[in-house]
Design a protein around this motif. Structure first.
Motif, PDB file in Angstrom:
ATOM      1  N   GLU A   1      15.476   8.311  -8.097  1.00 32.37           N
ATOM      2  CA  GLU A   1      14.582   7.750  -9.236  1.00 32.37           C
ATOM      3  C   GLU A   1      13.559   7.242  -8.687  1.00 32.37           C
ATOM      4  OE1 GLU A   1      16.167   3.645 -10.656  1.00 32.37           O
ATOM      5  OE2 GLU A   1      17.828   5.322 -11.220  1.00 32.37           O
ATOM      6  N   PRO A   2      12.383   7.399  -9.330  1.00 37.15           N
ATOM      7  CA  PRO A   2      11.201   6.767  -8.885  1.00 37.15           C
ATOM      8  C   PRO A   2      11.235   5.440  -8.658  1.00 37.15           C
ATOM      9  CG  PRO A   2      10.771   7.878 -10.838  1.00 37.15           C
ATOM     10  CD  PRO A   2      12.181   8.135 -10.541  1.00 37.15           C
ATOM     11  N   LEU A   3      10.621   4.575  -7.727  1.00 34.58           N
ATOM     12  CA  LEU A   3      10.614   3.043  -7.641  1.00 34.58           C
ATOM     13  C   LEU A   3       9.525   2.639  -8.736  1.00 34.58           C
ATOM     14  CD1 LEU A   3      10.357   2.692  -3.950  1.00 34.58           C
ATOM     15  CD2 LEU A   3      12.137   2.279  -5.525  1.00 34.58           C
ATOM     16  N   GLY A   4       9.935   1.234  -9.520  1.00 37.95           N
ATOM     17  CA  GLY A   4       8.875   0.766 -10.154  1.00 37.95           C
ATOM     18  C   GLY A   4       7.625   0.329  -9.312  1.00 37.95           C
ATOM     19  N   GLU A   5       6.539  -0.274  -9.835  1.00 42.15           N
ATOM     20  CA  GLU A   5       5.407  -0.675  -9.071  1.00 42.15           C
ATOM     21  C   GLU A   5       5.924  -1.990  -8.353  1.00 42.15           C
ATOM     22  OE1 GLU A   5       0.908  -2.272  -9.977  1.00 42.15           O
ATOM     23  OE2 GLU A   5       1.751  -0.942 -11.255  1.00 42.15           O
TER      24      GLU A   5
ATOM     25  N   ALA B   1       6.050  -2.633  -4.340  1.00 49.57           N
ATOM     26  CA  ALA B   1       5.336  -3.402  -3.391  1.00 49.57           C
ATOM     27  C   ALA B   1       6.166  -4.499  -2.730  1.00 49.57           C
ATOM     28  CB  ALA B   1       4.497  -4.323  -4.504  1.00 49.57           C
ATOM     29  N   GLY B   2       7.430  -4.889  -3.192  1.00 47.07           N
ATOM     30  CA  GLY B   2       8.077  -6.042  -2.614  1.00 47.07           C
ATOM     31  C   GLY B   2       8.904  -5.053  -1.188  1.00 47.07           C
ATOM     32  N   LEU B   3       9.349  -3.843  -1.543  1.00 48.84           N
ATOM     33  CA  LEU B   3       9.932  -3.314  -0.347  1.00 48.84           C
ATOM     34  C   LEU B   3       8.847  -2.897   0.589  1.00 48.84           C
ATOM     35  CD1 LEU B   3      12.262  -0.834  -2.829  1.00 48.84           C
ATOM     36  CD2 LEU B   3      13.015  -2.490  -0.867  1.00 48.84           C
ATOM     37  N   ALA B   4       7.850  -2.454   0.117  1.00 49.93           N
ATOM     38  CA  ALA B   4       6.608  -2.084   1.076  1.00 49.93           C
ATOM     39  C   ALA B   4       6.381  -3.444   2.074  1.00 49.93           C
ATOM     40  CB  ALA B   4       5.368  -1.658   0.642  1.00 49.93           C
ATOM     41  N   ARG B   5       6.340  -4.411   1.716  1.00 50.23           N
ATOM     42  CA  ARG B   5       6.050  -5.788   2.501  1.00 50.23           C
ATOM     43  C   ARG B   5       7.265  -5.978   3.563  1.00 50.23           C
ATOM     44  NH1 ARG B   5       4.270  -7.730  -2.493  1.00 50.23           N
ATOM     45  NH2 ARG B   5       6.266  -8.515  -3.127  1.00 50.23           N
ATOM     46  N   ALA B   6       8.446  -5.552   3.248  1.00 50.54           N
ATOM     47  CA  ALA B   6       9.577  -5.997   4.076  1.00 50.54           C
ATOM     48  C   ALA B   6       9.578  -4.744   4.970  1.00 50.54           C
ATOM     49  CB  ALA B   6      10.836  -5.434   3.250  1.00 50.54           C
ATOM     50  N   PHE B   7       9.072  -3.316   4.558  1.00 47.75           N
ATOM     51  CA  PHE B   7       9.032  -2.271   5.717  1.00 47.75           C
ATOM     52  C   PHE B   7       7.809  -2.564   6.565  1.00 47.75           C
ATOM     53  CE2 PHE B   7      11.723   0.418   2.587  1.00 47.75           C
ATOM     54  CZ  PHE B   7      12.766   0.538   3.682  1.00 47.75           C
ATOM     55  N   LYS B   8       6.846  -3.096   5.988  1.00 46.21           N
ATOM     56  CA  LYS B   8       5.481  -3.446   7.141  1.00 46.21           C
ATOM     57  C   LYS B   8       6.015  -4.576   7.809  1.00 46.21           C
ATOM     58  CE  LYS B   8       0.878  -5.100   6.668  1.00 46.21           C
ATOM     59  NZ  LYS B   8      -0.392  -5.141   5.813  1.00 46.21           N
ATOM     60  N   ALA B   9       6.889  -5.507   7.446  1.00 48.37           N
ATOM     61  CA  ALA B   9       7.227  -6.578   8.411  1.00 48.37           C
ATOM     62  C   ALA B   9       8.135  -5.957   9.578  1.00 48.37           C
ATOM     63  CB  ALA B   9       7.905  -7.585   7.728  1.00 48.37           C
ATOM     64  N   LEU B  10       8.936  -4.919   9.170  1.00 45.12           N
ATOM     65  CA  LEU B  10       9.766  -4.467  10.232  1.00 45.12           C
ATOM     66  C   LEU B  10       8.989  -3.374  11.080  1.00 45.12           C
ATOM     67  CD1 LEU B  10      12.951  -3.877   8.356  1.00 45.12           C
ATOM     68  CD2 LEU B  10      12.528  -5.433  10.279  1.00 45.12           C
ATOM     69  N   GLY B  11       7.552  -3.094  10.592  1.00 46.33           N
ATOM     70  CA  GLY B  11       6.916  -2.021  11.337  1.00 46.33           C
ATOM     71  C   GLY B  11       6.370  -2.502  12.554  1.00 46.33           C
TER      72      GLY B  11
END
Length: 123
Positions: A16-20, A24-34
């Motif tokens: 299912e698609p993610l909500g906005e 945004a919250g998940l992107a911040r976590a993945f960016k931190a792990l990047g």
């Protein structure tokens, strides 16, 4: 929280698609792990005896200044991947397993089987 509970609450991308806000919250976590240093910090803390590492253990693992390590730790705490506890003059860091499980569940392969047959690729 076990992985089945996480999978129930955090659907993989293919289901299912993610909500906005969730994206945004998940992107911040993945960016931190990047960042390679932050990814190594998470690995060191997760694999350290007892599941926690003292800031002194972390600074000894890098050829970086202590303020730089502190910055990376703050980023990881801000996105919910680490938690910390001060004991006397040292700070100990621990992984937040639910947060890592949430990221893992999001990327989990879908469990459903497509109606069509799998395409074969000839080499």
């Amino acid at each position: 929280m076990d992985m089945l509970e996480v999978l129930d609450c955090c659907s993989p991308l293919a289901r299912e698609p993610l909500g906005e806000d969730q994206a945004a919250g998940l992107a911040r976590a993945f960016k931190a792990l990047g960042d390679p240093v932050r990814l190594r910090i998470v690995s060191i803390v997760a694999s350290h005896q007892g599941g926690e590492a003292c800031v002194c253990d972390l600074t000894a693992s890098f050829e970086l200044a202590q303020p730089t390590i502190s910055h990376h730790l703050k980023v990881l705490k801000d996105v919910g991947l680490l938690t910390s506890e001060r004991r006397a003059s040292w700070v100990y860091y621990r992984i937040v397993p639910e947060r890592l499980a949430e990221l893992a569940a999001l990327l989990a392969a879908p469990t459903r089987v497509d109606d069509g047959a799998a395409a074969e690729v000839d080499g």
